[in-house]
Design a protein around this motif. Structure first.
Motif, PDB file in Angstrom:
ATOM      1  N   GLY A  40     -47.118 -67.430 -16.176  1.00 23.61           N
ATOM      2  CA  GLY A  40     -46.303 -68.476 -15.561  1.00 23.61           C
ATOM      3  C   GLY A  40     -45.117 -67.897 -14.806  1.00 23.61           C
ATOM      4  N   LEU A  41     -44.384 -67.008 -15.458  1.00 21.19           N
ATOM      5  CA  LEU A  41     -43.224 -66.406 -14.808  1.00 21.19           C
ATOM      6  C   LEU A  41     -43.643 -65.540 -13.621  1.00 21.19           C
ATOM      7  CD1 LEU A  41     -41.092 -65.476 -17.930  1.00 21.19           C
ATOM      8  CD2 LEU A  41     -40.564 -67.228 -16.214  1.00 21.19           C
ATOM      9  N   ALA A  42     -44.719 -64.792 -13.774  1.00 25.15           N
ATOM     10  CA  ALA A  42     -45.200 -63.955 -12.668  1.00 25.15           C
ATOM     11  C   ALA A  42     -45.649 -64.809 -11.489  1.00 25.15           C
ATOM     12  CB  ALA A  42     -46.349 -63.066 -13.130  1.00 25.15           C
ATOM     13  N   GLY A  43     -46.164 -65.998 -11.785  1.00 25.37           N
ATOM     14  CA  GLY A  43     -46.656 -66.895 -10.739  1.00 25.37           C
ATOM     15  C   GLY A  43     -45.599 -67.791 -10.129  1.00 25.37           C
ATOM     16  N   GLY A  44     -44.361 -67.673 -10.571  1.00 22.83           N
ATOM     17  CA  GLY A  44     -43.284 -68.434  -9.957  1.00 22.83           C
ATOM     18  C   GLY A  44     -42.916 -69.720 -10.660  1.00 22.83           C
ATOM     19  N   VAL A  45     -43.387 -69.908 -11.886  1.00 24.98           N
ATOM     20  CA  VAL A  45     -43.027 -71.114 -12.626  1.00 24.98           C
ATOM     21  C   VAL A  45     -41.529 -71.130 -12.866  1.00 24.98           C
ATOM     22  CG1 VAL A  45     -43.177 -72.146 -14.932  1.00 24.98           C
ATOM     23  CG2 VAL A  45     -45.240 -71.466 -13.745  1.00 24.98           C
ATOM     24  N   GLY A  46     -40.942 -72.296 -12.769  1.00 22.16           N
ATOM     25  CA  GLY A  46     -39.526 -72.448 -13.081  1.00 22.16           C
ATOM     26  C   GLY A  46     -38.597 -72.269 -11.908  1.00 22.16           C
ATOM     27  N   GLY A  47     -39.138 -72.128 -10.718  1.00 22.04           N
ATOM     28  CA  GLY A  47     -38.291 -72.026  -9.534  1.00 22.04           C
ATOM     29  C   GLY A  47     -37.365 -70.822  -9.596  1.00 22.04           C
ATOM     30  N   GLU A  48     -36.135 -71.027  -9.209  1.00 16.89           N
ATOM     31  CA  GLU A  48     -35.145 -69.947  -9.156  1.00 16.89           C
ATOM     32  C   GLU A  48     -34.874 -69.358 -10.539  1.00 16.89           C
ATOM     33  OE1 GLU A  48     -32.572 -67.125  -7.689  1.00 16.89           O
ATOM     34  OE2 GLU A  48     -34.048 -68.349  -6.657  1.00 16.89           O
ATOM     35  N   ALA A  49     -34.798 -70.196 -11.547  1.00 18.59           N
ATOM     36  CA  ALA A  49     -34.560 -69.702 -12.907  1.00 18.59           C
ATOM     37  C   ALA A  49     -35.712 -68.818 -13.375  1.00 18.59           C
ATOM     38  CB  ALA A  49     -34.356 -70.869 -13.872  1.00 18.59           C
ATOM     39  N   GLY A  50     -36.929 -69.202 -13.050  1.00 25.24           N
ATOM     40  CA  GLY A  50     -38.088 -68.395 -13.405  1.00 25.24           C
ATOM     41  C   GLY A  50     -38.101 -67.069 -12.668  1.00 25.24           C
ATOM     42  N   ARG A  51     -37.726 -67.103 -11.401  1.00 28.21           N
ATOM     43  CA  ARG A  51     -37.666 -65.870 -10.608  1.00 28.21           C
ATOM     44  C   ARG A  51     -36.629 -64.919 -11.189  1.00 28.21           C
ATOM     45  NH1 ARG A  51     -34.797 -63.343  -7.325  1.00 28.21           N
ATOM     46  NH2 ARG A  51     -33.226 -64.928  -7.024  1.00 28.21           N
ATOM     47  N   GLN A  52     -35.486 -65.457 -11.589  1.00 28.70           N
ATOM     48  CA  GLN A  52     -34.444 -64.621 -12.192  1.00 28.70           C
ATOM     49  C   GLN A  52     -34.909 -64.032 -13.523  1.00 28.70           C
ATOM     50  OE1 GLN A  52     -30.879 -66.980 -12.368  1.00 28.70           O
ATOM     51  NE2 GLN A  52     -30.579 -66.927 -10.152  1.00 28.70           N
ATOM     52  N   ALA A  53     -35.627 -64.826 -14.323  1.00 26.26           N
ATOM     53  CA  ALA A  53     -36.145 -64.325 -15.597  1.00 26.26           C
ATOM     54  C   ALA A  53     -37.146 -63.203 -15.356  1.00 26.26           C
ATOM     55  CB  ALA A  53     -36.780 -65.462 -16.398  1.00 26.26           C
ATOM     56  N   TRP A  54     -38.014 -63.364 -14.362  1.00 26.37           N
ATOM     57  CA  TRP A  54     -39.015 -62.341 -14.050  1.00 26.37           C
ATOM     58  C   TRP A  54     -38.336 -61.066 -13.571  1.00 26.37           C
ATOM     59  CZ3 TRP A  54     -43.642 -61.320 -15.450  1.00 26.37           C
ATOM     60  CH2 TRP A  54     -44.409 -60.395 -14.746  1.00 26.37           C
ATOM     61  N   THR A  55     -37.316 -61.200 -12.718  1.00 29.51           N
ATOM     62  CA  THR A  55     -36.567 -60.043 -12.222  1.00 29.51           C
ATOM     63  C   THR A  55     -35.872 -59.319 -13.376  1.00 29.51           C
ATOM     64  OG1 THR A  55     -36.236 -61.110 -10.079  1.00 29.51           O
ATOM     65  CG2 THR A  55     -34.724 -59.324 -10.636  1.00 29.51           C
ATOM     66  N   ALA A  56     -35.305 -60.088 -14.307  1.00 29.89           N
ATOM     67  CA  ALA A  56     -34.635 -59.490 -15.468  1.00 29.89           C
ATOM     68  C   ALA A  56     -35.624 -58.742 -16.347  1.00 29.89           C
ATOM     69  CB  ALA A  56     -33.916 -60.572 -16.273  1.00 29.89           C
ATOM     70  N   LEU A  57     -36.841 -59.267 -16.496  1.00 28.52           N
ATOM     71  CA  LEU A  57     -37.860 -58.552 -17.273  1.00 28.52           C
ATOM     72  C   LEU A  57     -38.214 -57.240 -16.581  1.00 28.52           C
ATOM     73  CD1 LEU A  57     -39.802 -58.368 -19.670  1.00 28.52           C
ATOM     74  CD2 LEU A  57     -41.479 -59.608 -18.273  1.00 28.52           C
ATOM     75  N   GLY A  58     -38.345 -57.274 -15.268  1.00 31.65           N
ATOM     76  CA  GLY A  58     -38.632 -56.046 -14.517  1.00 31.65           C
ATOM     77  C   GLY A  58     -37.547 -55.002 -14.720  1.00 31.65           C
ATOM     78  N   ALA A  59     -36.297 -55.423 -14.681  1.00 32.79           N
ATOM     79  CA  ALA A  59     -35.187 -54.485 -14.893  1.00 32.79           C
ATOM     80  C   ALA A  59     -35.230 -53.918 -16.311  1.00 32.79           C
ATOM     81  CB  ALA A  59     -33.858 -55.186 -14.642  1.00 32.79           C
ATOM     82  N   LEU A  60     -35.564 -54.761 -17.267  1.00 38.33           N
ATOM     83  CA  LEU A  60     -35.651 -54.322 -18.658  1.00 38.33           C
ATOM     84  C   LEU A  60     -36.772 -53.296 -18.845  1.00 38.33           C
ATOM     85  CD1 LEU A  60     -34.713 -54.696 -21.609  1.00 38.33           C
ATOM     86  CD2 LEU A  60     -36.301 -56.620 -21.757  1.00 38.33           C
ATOM     87  N   VAL A  61     -37.926 -53.575 -18.283  1.00 35.86           N
ATOM     88  CA  VAL A  61     -39.078 -52.673 -18.404  1.00 35.86           C
ATOM     89  C   VAL A  61     -38.798 -51.330 -17.731  1.00 35.86           C
ATOM     90  CG1 VAL A  61     -41.459 -52.338 -17.593  1.00 35.86           C
ATOM     91  CG2 VAL A  61     -40.809 -54.471 -18.718  1.00 35.86           C
ATOM     92  N   HIS A  62     -38.048 -51.341 -16.647  1.00 39.32           N
ATOM     93  CA  HIS A  62     -37.795 -50.101 -15.912  1.00 39.32           C
ATOM     94  C   HIS A  62     -36.641 -49.279 -16.487  1.00 39.32           C
ATOM     95  CE1 HIS A  62     -40.395 -52.090 -12.925  1.00 39.32           C
ATOM     96  NE2 HIS A  62     -40.816 -50.850 -12.770  1.00 39.32           N
ATOM     97  N   ARG A  63     -36.020 -49.739 -17.558  1.00 40.16           N
ATOM     98  CA  ARG A  63     -35.017 -48.907 -18.235  1.00 40.16           C
ATOM     99  C   ARG A  63     -35.710 -47.666 -18.784  1.00 40.16           C
ATOM    100  NH1 ARG A  63     -31.555 -52.953 -22.175  1.00 40.16           N
ATOM    101  NH2 ARG A  63     -30.600 -54.185 -20.524  1.00 40.16           N
ATOM    102  N   PRO A  64     -34.980 -46.560 -18.886  1.00 37.67           N
ATOM    103  CA  PRO A  64     -35.592 -45.354 -19.459  1.00 37.67           C
ATOM    104  C   PRO A  64     -36.137 -45.644 -20.859  1.00 37.67           C
ATOM    105  CG  PRO A  64     -33.468 -44.836 -18.478  1.00 37.67           C
ATOM    106  CD  PRO A  64     -33.605 -46.342 -18.454  1.00 37.67           C
ATOM    107  N   PHE A  65     -37.301 -45.090 -21.118  1.00 35.99           N
ATOM    108  CA  PHE A  65     -37.988 -45.341 -22.388  1.00 35.99           C
ATOM    109  C   PHE A  65     -37.902 -44.086 -23.251  1.00 35.99           C
ATOM    110  CE2 PHE A  65     -42.397 -46.199 -24.436  1.00 35.99           C
ATOM    111  CZ  PHE A  65     -41.786 -46.693 -25.574  1.00 35.99           C
ATOM    112  N   ARG A  66     -37.062 -44.138 -24.250  1.00 38.03           N
ATOM    113  CA  ARG A  66     -36.925 -43.028 -25.194  1.00 38.03           C
ATOM    114  C   ARG A  66     -37.194 -43.590 -26.578  1.00 38.03           C
ATOM    115  NH1 ARG A  66     -34.634 -39.736 -21.615  1.00 38.03           N
ATOM    116  NH2 ARG A  66     -32.923 -40.456 -20.359  1.00 38.03           N
TER     117      ARG A  66
END
Length: 172
Positions: A11-37
């Motif tokens: 749902g989030l990847a597909g754009g559910v939730g409008g702007e709020a959903g887009r922001q949540a998806w972007t935040a997940l991307g930032a979280l995943v791209h943090r260094p993984f130790r």
């Protein structure tokens, strides 16, 4: 922490939730791209080999971006997030915080079905975006009101008695 559902991720990847959903998806991307130790290895080579053996979730995130409706790709991302959360308490804490915020994102045109009190006569459909449905009923869907129920004398019953009196059959 329970795994993030594949349905929520698609749902989030597909754009559910409008702007709020887009922001949540972007935040997940930032979280995943943090260094993984993770782990406490004996040396740099050991840490590097374990990092390569366990996905950070970046590849799964990118794959889901390519096909947002693919539930299998979403499940792979969910699994990668769960494994990473199990290995890193810092990531788990950040993911839990993200998930609390992301759960508040509702689909555009979200539905909240509620029936309260009263009696419903006939079919009740609850959901969203119905199509190709035919509803048929047999007889009246509403409550039946007989003349005796309407505070007056009714017409004689089929046996000839007056429903409003206790006397026997009427002469006529």
């Amino acid at each position: 922490m329970d795994p993030i559902s594949a349905a929520a991720l698609t749902g989030l990847a597909g754009g559910v939730g409008g702007e709020a959903g887009r922001q949540a998806w972007t935040a997940l991307g930032a979280l995943v791209h943090r260094p993984f130790r993770h782990g406490a290895g004996s040396g740099a080579a050991d840490d590097e080999s374990r990092t390569l053996a366990v996905s950070s979730g970046a590849a799964e995130l990118a794959a889901l971006v390519q096909d947002p409706g693919d539930v299998e790709r979403a499940q792979r991302l969910s699994t990668a997030l769960a494994v990473r959360a199990a290995l890193s308490s810092e990531f788990r804490s950040a993911l839990e915080s993200w998930w609390e915020q992301a759960q508040s994102v509702r689909a555009n045109g979200g539905v909240e079905n509620r029936i309260s009190g009263g009696t419903q006569h006939g079919p009740v459909l609850m959901g969203r975006d119905f199509s190709g449905i035919t509803i048929t009923g047999h007889g009246s869907a509403g409550p039946r009101v007989t003349p005796a129920d309407s505070h007056g004398t009714g017409s004689p019953a089929s046996d000839g008695t007056d429903p409003s009196s206790a006397s026997g059959p009427q002469e006529g």
